[in-house]
Design a protein around this motif. Structure first.
Motif, mmCIF file in Angstrom:
data_model
loop_
_atom_site.group_PDB
_atom_site.id
_atom_site.type_symbol
_atom_site.label_atom_id
_atom_site.label_comp_id
_atom_site.label_asym_id
_atom_site.label_seq_id
_atom_site.Cartn_x
_atom_site.Cartn_y
_atom_site.Cartn_z
ATOM 1 N N ASP A 52 0.815 -1.214 0.000
ATOM 2 C CA ASP A 52 0.000 0.000 0.000
ATOM 3 C C ASP A 52 0.849 1.264 0.000
ATOM 4 O O ASP A 52 0.497 2.248 -0.647
ATOM 5 N N ARG A 56 0.668 4.259 -2.812
ATOM 6 C CA ARG A 56 0.459 5.682 -2.531
ATOM 7 C C ARG A 56 1.555 6.546 -3.153
ATOM 8 O O ARG A 56 1.287 7.635 -3.662
ATOM 9 N N LEU A 60 -1.631 5.456 -6.874
ATOM 10 C CA LEU A 60 -2.659 4.487 -7.276
ATOM 11 C C LEU A 60 -3.863 4.481 -6.349
ATOM 12 O O LEU A 60 -4.878 3.854 -6.670
ATOM 13 N N HIS A 61 -3.758 5.153 -5.209
ATOM 14 C CA HIS A 61 -4.916 5.259 -4.326
ATOM 15 C C HIS A 61 -5.913 6.296 -4.833
ATOM 16 O O HIS A 61 -7.009 6.421 -4.314
ATOM 17 N N LYS A 62 -5.533 7.021 -5.887
ATOM 18 C CA LYS A 62 -6.382 8.079 -6.426
ATOM 19 C C LYS A 62 -7.136 7.671 -7.691
ATOM 20 O O LYS A 62 -7.978 8.416 -8.164
ATOM 21 N N ARG A 63 -6.784 6.513 -8.254
ATOM 22 C CA ARG A 63 -7.457 6.085 -9.486
ATOM 23 C C ARG A 63 -7.669 4.572 -9.462
ATOM 24 O O ARG A 63 -6.937 3.858 -8.779
ATOM 25 N N PRO A 64 -8.653 4.070 -10.190
ATOM 26 C CA PRO A 64 -8.907 2.624 -10.200
ATOM 27 C C PRO A 64 -7.690 1.828 -10.657
ATOM 28 O O PRO A 64 -7.047 2.144 -11.655
ATOM 29 N N GLU A 77 -8.693 -3.718 -4.911
ATOM 30 C CA GLU A 77 -8.723 -2.478 -5.669
ATOM 31 C C GLU A 77 -7.772 -1.496 -4.997
ATOM 32 O O GLU A 77 -7.834 -1.308 -3.778
ATOM 33 N N SER A 78 -6.922 -0.864 -5.776
ATOM 34 C CA SER A 78 -5.923 0.032 -5.192
ATOM 35 C C SER A 78 -6.545 1.303 -4.620
ATOM 36 O O SER A 78 -6.014 1.888 -3.674
ATOM 37 N N HIS A 79 -7.673 1.728 -5.175
ATOM 38 C CA HIS A 79 -8.270 3.006 -4.766
ATOM 39 C C HIS A 79 -9.294 2.856 -3.646
ATOM 40 O O HIS A 79 -9.646 3.848 -3.008
ATOM 41 N N THR A 80 -9.782 1.637 -3.399
ATOM 42 C CA THR A 80 -10.788 1.437 -2.351
ATOM 43 C C THR A 80 -10.352 0.439 -1.282
ATOM 44 O O THR A 80 -10.907 0.435 -0.181
#
Length: 277
Positions: A52, A56, A60-64, A77-80
């Motif tokens: 994780d 960050r 990748l935490h900002k987009r699918p 999922e990287s964003h959720t």
């Protein structure tokens, strides 16, 4: 050639430099590729919490996108952070692996999602893993009792000169019930049956409605073999294992310390015209 819609990349010795950092050039290349609509999937043997922080760093935490941890046993999922697929080794299989390793004098180690490396006993090779990941080690007196709860994977650390002997034993007794490979010369990894980075990439493609010809995978080691074989374009790093280089569609000119992954991303996703393979 179909446009690439999923880019799967290993972390250690691929995206990461030898000091475990990600260069500014590589961070920029991954970010710009994602901005073009390509879905990024980081794929590693590390646990998801460890991955994780790199996700960050790469934004990748900002987009699918997707994080494939434990060499394919867990997909999120990287964003959720939502888990979309998980494989766990059942108690009977895990105990059998531990018994075979113990009978031959090998320790066993296991990770779970609490940032701790649980080990049956210390060895110089478990210390190598500690230096690689920074994860705290805990020796568990009754390791079998912990394994009874099931796990994503088990690792048998050992001398590269003798570890193939242990691999042959496990393959002989349990070959059809597990997935087995060396991620580093001194780490033998045991995962649930039909679990690896290739099956994880296939699962992500299925979720997205993408076929293999629309995927690319970049890696360096034997735990990357399955995804490099499955992807439409399989890329081996210049610093990679010779066996991986032989099965890849092509090999980067540059190593992980020379931004080899960024080199590929820039060529295939950021130039106005994609190069032909």
């Amino acid at each position: 050639m179909k446009p690439i819609r999923i880019l799967a990349m290993d972390l250690d010795d691929t995206l990461l430099r030898s000091d475990f950092s990600i260069s500014r050039r590589t961070r920029s290349a991954v970010s710009r590729a994602g901005a073009t609509g390509v879905t990024i999937a980081l794929s590693s043997g590390r646990i998801s919490r460890d991955m994780d922080r790199y996700a960050r760093i790469l934004g990748l935490h900002k987009r699918p996108g997707y994080l494939v941890s434990a060499n394919g046993a867990l997909i999120q999922e990287s964003h959720t952070g939502t888990v979309v697929h998980e494989s766990r080794m059942d108690m009977q299989t895990a105990l059998a692996v531990c018994d075979l390793a113990e009978a031959e004098g090998f320790p066993v180690q296991m990770y779970e999602e609490d940032d701790i490396m649980y080990i049956s006993r210390r060895s110089e090779y478990s210390e190598c893993d500690h230096r690689l990941t920074g994860v705290r080690q805990v020796v568990v007196e009754n390791f079998r009792a912990m394994v009874k709860e099931g796990c994503h994977k088990l690792i048998i650390p050992g001398d590269p000169a003798v570890l193939p002997y242990m691999e042959n034993i496990i393959r002989t007794y349990m070959g059809q019930t597990i997935t087995l490979f060396t991620s580093r010369p001194y780490f033998l990894e045991v995962l649930p049956k039909d679990t690896d980075k290739g099956t994880a990439l296939a699962k992500i493609a299925e979720i997205m409605g993408v076929d293999a010809g629309e995927t690319m995978a970049i890696g360096d080691s034997m735990n990357d073999q399955a995804m490099i074989r499955w992807a439409g374009i399989g890329v081996a790093m210049a610093n990679g294992d010779d066996q991986i280089k032989r099965i890849a569609d092509f090999v980067t000119d540059s190593t992980n310390d020379e931004d080899g992954a960024a080199e590929v991303i820039e060529t295939y996703f950021l130039n106005k015209e994609q190069a032909n393979v």
